[in-house]
Write an enzyme that holds these catalytic residues in place. Sequence first.
Site, short mmCIF file in Angstrom:
data_model
loop_
_atom_site.label_atom_id
_atom_site.label_comp_id
_atom_site.label_asym_id
_atom_site.label_seq_id
_atom_site.Cartn_x
_atom_site.Cartn_y
_atom_site.Cartn_z
CB ALA A 90 -6.02 -3.39 -6.97
CE LYS A 91 -1.10 -7.53 -2.00
NZ LYS A 91 -0.34 -6.50 -2.76
NE ARG A 92 -9.71 -1.95 -4.98
CZ ARG A 92 -8.68 -1.13 -4.90
NH1 ARG A 92 -7.52 -1.58 -4.46
NH2 ARG A 92 -8.78 0.15 -5.25
#
Length: 270
Positions: free
Chosen positions: A95-97
């Site tokens: 998700a690369k949050r």
Amino acid sequence: MTTKELVSQIQKKKSFLCIGLDVDIHKIPQHLLKEEDPIFAFNKAIIDATHHLCVAYKPNTAFYEAYGLKGWKSLEKTINYINENHPEIFTIADAKRGDIGNTSTMYAKAFLEDLNFDSVTVAPYMGKDSVEPFLAINNKHTILLALTSNTGAFDFQTKQVDGKELYKQVLETSKTWENSENLMYVVGATKAEYFTEIRKIVPDSFLLVPGVGAQGGNLQDVCKYGMNEQVGLLINSSRGIIYASSQEDFAQAAAEKAKELQEQMAVALG
């Protein structure tokens, strides 16, 4: 899932393969479009055909979010299917949050608690207070972007800051954060020559390595420079496996591609 359990799976399956479930509705076999949920139908078939060859699955959440509520339901069904049928498999929400603390707390809740993924990918740019909320959740892992496989990685990640490359500073600083033992790192396979330097800083951590296959990374080089005593690698392949065929034999073709990589990994494990 604990690191020890993950290592046990690697040894049992003679594999450290992670399969990326990045489902593009325009690339899946046409016959699946008749299904009520084509994305889940595709994923289920891939999982059924490959679960014995891999130790991890990594859905990139963008490929689900793009389809709104329907896509999110497909993601939910996919993670539930893996957890119910193959609980030994490590799951990664790609998700690369990464945001201010209270926002990251909610992202962590969404992926690690509500959806019950084992791990989530996180961008380090906003620093300590954007990452520690993910690290705070017991028996879950945070996979920090360290040195990525895309061409734009050289825009910032390898730039010298006070005489040291930025990605090295990210690695070193992250080790000082609370619960940093729950950190893993993304390191692109197309940057194999950097693994020696990375291992000097994080000798014991697991590295999630995209870029083998469609992006041209070399498995042997990654193993040579990146493997540690616990193996310490999860090699991801997405397009190279899941789109091996666009016909009705797609799941079997995916299994054959996964088997090729698994056999190379068995050799590397010795």
